[in-house]
Design an enzyme around this catalytic site. Structure first.
Site, PDB file in Angstrom:
ATOM      1  N   ARG A 121       2.904   8.694  24.450  1.00  0.00           N
ATOM      2  CA  ARG A 121       2.355   7.613  25.246  1.00  0.00           C
ATOM      3  C   ARG A 121       1.391   8.114  26.319  1.00  0.00           C
ATOM      4  O   ARG A 121       0.410   7.476  26.627  1.00  0.00           O
ATOM      5  CB  ARG A 121       3.473   6.833  25.924  1.00  0.00           C
ATOM      6  N   TYR A 122       1.733   9.271  26.912  1.00  0.00           N
ATOM      7  CA  TYR A 122       0.926   9.822  27.996  1.00  0.00           C
ATOM      8  C   TYR A 122      -0.009  10.870  27.413  1.00  0.00           C
ATOM      9  O   TYR A 122       0.263  11.436  26.360  1.00  0.00           O
ATOM     10  CB  TYR A 122       1.835  10.451  29.050  1.00  0.00           C
ATOM     11  N   ARG A 125       1.809  14.772  27.223  1.00  0.00           N
ATOM     12  CA  ARG A 125       3.212  15.089  26.965  1.00  0.00           C
ATOM     13  C   ARG A 125       3.818  14.111  25.973  1.00  0.00           C
ATOM     14  O   ARG A 125       3.365  12.967  25.867  1.00  0.00           O
ATOM     15  CB  ARG A 125       4.026  15.116  28.257  1.00  0.00           C
ATOM     16  N   CYS A 134      25.056  10.655  20.751  1.00  0.00           N
ATOM     17  CA  CYS A 134      25.393  11.139  22.085  1.00  0.00           C
ATOM     18  C   CYS A 134      26.889  11.447  22.115  1.00  0.00           C
ATOM     19  O   CYS A 134      27.635  11.007  21.239  1.00  0.00           O
ATOM     20  CB  CYS A 134      25.090  10.078  23.141  1.00  0.00           C
ATOM     21  N   CYS A 138      26.227   4.815  26.621  1.00  0.00           N
ATOM     22  CA  CYS A 138      26.033   3.999  27.824  1.00  0.00           C
ATOM     23  C   CYS A 138      25.683   2.587  27.372  1.00  0.00           C
ATOM     24  O   CYS A 138      24.799   2.400  26.532  1.00  0.00           O
ATOM     25  CB  CYS A 138      24.878   4.546  28.651  1.00  0.00           C
ATOM     26  N   CYS A 141      21.970   1.431  27.185  1.00  0.00           N
ATOM     27  CA  CYS A 141      21.069   2.404  26.543  1.00  0.00           C
ATOM     28  C   CYS A 141      19.724   1.771  26.187  1.00  0.00           C
ATOM     29  O   CYS A 141      19.660   0.762  25.485  1.00  0.00           O
ATOM     30  CB  CYS A 141      21.715   2.955  25.281  1.00  0.00           C
ATOM     31  N   ARG A 143      17.663   2.928  24.182  1.00  0.00           N
ATOM     32  CA  ARG A 143      17.385   3.137  22.760  1.00  0.00           C
ATOM     33  C   ARG A 143      18.534   2.652  21.885  1.00  0.00           C
ATOM     34  O   ARG A 143      18.776   3.186  20.799  1.00  0.00           O
ATOM     35  CB  ARG A 143      17.111   4.623  22.527  1.00  0.00           C
ATOM     36  N   ASP A 302      15.969  -1.011  32.037  1.00  0.00           N
ATOM     37  CA  ASP A 302      15.056  -1.590  31.056  1.00  0.00           C
ATOM     38  C   ASP A 302      15.590  -2.940  30.553  1.00  0.00           C
ATOM     39  O   ASP A 302      16.787  -3.194  30.578  1.00  0.00           O
ATOM     40  CB  ASP A 302      14.890  -0.626  29.872  1.00  0.00           C
ATOM     41  N   ASP A 339       9.770   1.120  33.821  1.00  0.00           N
ATOM     42  CA  ASP A 339       9.025   1.387  32.597  1.00  0.00           C
ATOM     43  C   ASP A 339       8.403   0.050  32.188  1.00  0.00           C
ATOM     44  O   ASP A 339       9.128  -0.899  31.884  1.00  0.00           O
ATOM     45  CB  ASP A 339       9.971   1.947  31.523  1.00  0.00           C
ATOM     46  N   LYS A 346       5.957   4.676  32.794  1.00  0.00           N
ATOM     47  CA  LYS A 346       6.657   4.615  34.084  1.00  0.00           C
ATOM     48  C   LYS A 346       5.691   4.232  35.199  1.00  0.00           C
ATOM     49  O   LYS A 346       4.666   4.870  35.384  1.00  0.00           O
ATOM     50  CB  LYS A 346       7.275   5.973  34.396  1.00  0.00           C
TER      51      LYS A 346
HETATM   52  C1  LIG Z   1       9.584   9.363  30.513  1.00  0.00           C
HETATM   53  C2  LIG Z   1       8.709   9.752  29.430  1.00  0.00           C
HETATM   54  C3  LIG Z   1       8.018  10.973  29.464  1.00  0.00           C
HETATM   55  C4  LIG Z   1       8.131  11.936  30.625  1.00  0.00           C
HETATM   56  O1  LIG Z   1       7.576  11.387  31.783  1.00  0.00           O
HETATM   57  P1  LIG Z   1       7.539  12.192  33.151  1.00  0.00           P
HETATM   58  O2  LIG Z   1       7.041  11.226  34.172  1.00  0.00           O
HETATM   59  O3  LIG Z   1       6.619  13.359  32.945  1.00  0.00           O
HETATM   60  O4  LIG Z   1       8.936  12.656  33.434  1.00  0.00           O
HETATM   61  C5  LIG Z   1       7.190  11.273  28.409  1.00  0.00           C
HETATM   62  N1  LIG Z   1       7.029  10.411  27.374  1.00  0.00           N
HETATM   63  C6  LIG Z   1       7.660   9.240  27.324  1.00  0.00           C
HETATM   64  C7  LIG Z   1       7.416   8.333  26.171  1.00  0.00           C
HETATM   65  C8  LIG Z   1       8.528   8.870  28.348  1.00  0.00           C
HETATM   66  O5  LIG Z   1       9.174   7.691  28.289  1.00  0.00           O
END
Ligand SMILES: *Cc1c(COP(=O)(O)O)cnc(C)c1O
Length: 396
Positions: A121-122, A125, A134, A138, A141, A143, A302, A339, A346
């Site tokens: 998404r980002y 990363r 798990c 929880c 959850c 997911r 969420d 989120d 986020k």
């Molecule tokens: C939370 C998350 C991350 C990591 O986010 P950070 O702000 O770097 O901790 C990466 N990808 C996805 C899809 C996430 O939900």
């Protein structure tokens, strides 16, 4: 609320419901996993349930399984129907109702997967979903559509395609292993995955998201820590919500990870009837620092199906942050985030400290409510600069 929940002290709850189990078995993670409480009968033989919980357990069977490790079950107060641990772990009938705002995939993950199991998404990363299991489940959850193996959807991680995607996508520099809980894998299997990721030169940074240190501290063995330390820089994000979860066993497990040089962060979810009070949050973050864990995120819950009984109004989270910032150690204050529903990622939320912004200055308030003006910089006048230059030169 138990008075001891507000004390920054560490307590063991063992052996609790298992007085006859030898220490050696109790400390064996395999024994803990094999003796998880995952049926109505097993639960009712230890804890008196309310009607709402009994019906909830029956309902959970084809949504998100119930499963609680003996270690974690011992944290539940059997006489308190409002116990903050049972609200996280024991299903309730309310889970069967889907509020209009709720979603099966609240963070829009399924639509951001270039390869099944890999959420990108980002820009730099990815979230790598390596398992759907798990140690315990929880109830809130995010997911739950795929986790625990009893719902409608299945997690299908495509390992080779995921590694190939990471190898061919140099803008990814950070991989977060999650699931499910990656620390359920054997040391050997985790080592193979981390080694394979470490072989990709542009991956600078690896992280594991796990609740195992809380559910199953016995899994954090010296051997696991020795293996993990080979893969630095490696961070771990744990997930704990309530100070009672930080027992002596958990503190020692977190200490072993910290001693292996692994920076630890915590992600909490703000949950109604669990940790929606400043006092509980303050004790939690103080105990986390004592365990060398930096509070990282406080998540607004969420909009997962069947979670309205556990969610809080957004303003409550802001009030909690306001009650922490300035009043306690800066390292103890997590970032409050939501989120963005449907795939926004986020989004940080902060109390409003800027009271007024006029051209040339801002008016701020501090944690005590006092206000301060902070002006923008005044440029050095050319005439002053000339005078300074002349006086410096004259002295030579
Ligand atoms: C939370 C998350 C991350 C990591 O986010 P950070 O702000 O770097 O901790 C990466 N990808 C996805 C899809 C996430 O939900």
């Amino acid at each position: 609320m138990r008075a001891s929940d507000l004390e920054p002290t560490f307590i063991s709850h063992a052996p609790g419901h298992w007085p006859d189990v030898p220490q050696e078995l109790w400390n064996d993670p395999t024994w803990q996993l094999r003796h998880r409480i995952d049926s109505l009968e097993a639960l009712e033989s230890r804890i008196e349930l309310t009607d709402v919980e009994r019906a909830g357990v029956l309902l959970a069977g084809n949504k998100l399984a119930m499963s609680i490790t003996p270690h974690f079950l011992n944290l539940i107060d059997r006489d308190d129907p409002d116990c903050p641990i049972r609200r996280q772990m024991i299903p309730r009938l309310e889970e069967g109702w889907t509020a209009p705002e709720e979603l099966a995939d609240p963070c829009g993950e399924d639509s951001h997967m270039p390869v099944p199991g890999l959420v990108h998404r980002y820009p730099d990363r990815v979230l790598f979903l390596v398992t759907d299991r798990c140690a315990s489940y929880c109830r809130y959850c995010t997911r739950s559509r795929v986790v625990s193996g009893v719902g409608e959807q299945q997690l299908e991680t495509r390992w080779d395609a995921a590694f190939r995607y990471l190898e061919q996508t140099p803008q990814v520099r950070d991989v977060l292993l999650s699931g499910g809980d990656p620390l359920l894998f054997s040391d050997e299997r985790l080592d193979r995955i981390l080694t394979r990721l470490r072989a990709i030169p542009h991956l600078q940074f690896l992280r594991i998201g796990t609740r195992i240190p809380l559910f199953l501290p016995q899994r954090i063995t010296p051997q696991l820590c020795e293996m993990l330390r080979k893969h630095h820089p490696l961070f771990i994000s744990i997930h704990t919500n309530h100070p009672r979860e930080l027992t002596t066993e958990v503190r020692d497990a977190l200490g072993r990870l910290a001693d292996a040089g692994i920076p630890l962060g915590n992600q909490s979810v703000l949950l109604r009837g669990v940790n929606d009070s400043l006092e509980i949050q303050k004790t939690l973050v103080h105990k986390l620092l004592m365990c060398r864990v930096r509070p990282y995120y406080l998540y607004q819950c969420d909009l997962i199906n069947g979670s309205s009984h556990l969610r809080t109004p957004v303003a409550e989270g802001l009030d909690i942050i306001e009650g922490l910032r300035g009043h306690t150690t800066g390292y103890a204050v997590p970032q409050f985030v939501i989120d963005g529903p449907g795939g926004g990622g986020k989004i940080p939320l902060n109390p409003q400290y800027v009271v007024d912004a006029a051209p040339g200055s801002v008016t701020l308030r501090n944690f005590e409510g006092r206000t301060f003006d902070y002006p923008d910089p005044t440029p050095v006048p050319a005439t002053e600069l000339q005078r300074l230059r002349d006086s410096v030169m004259a002295g030579l």
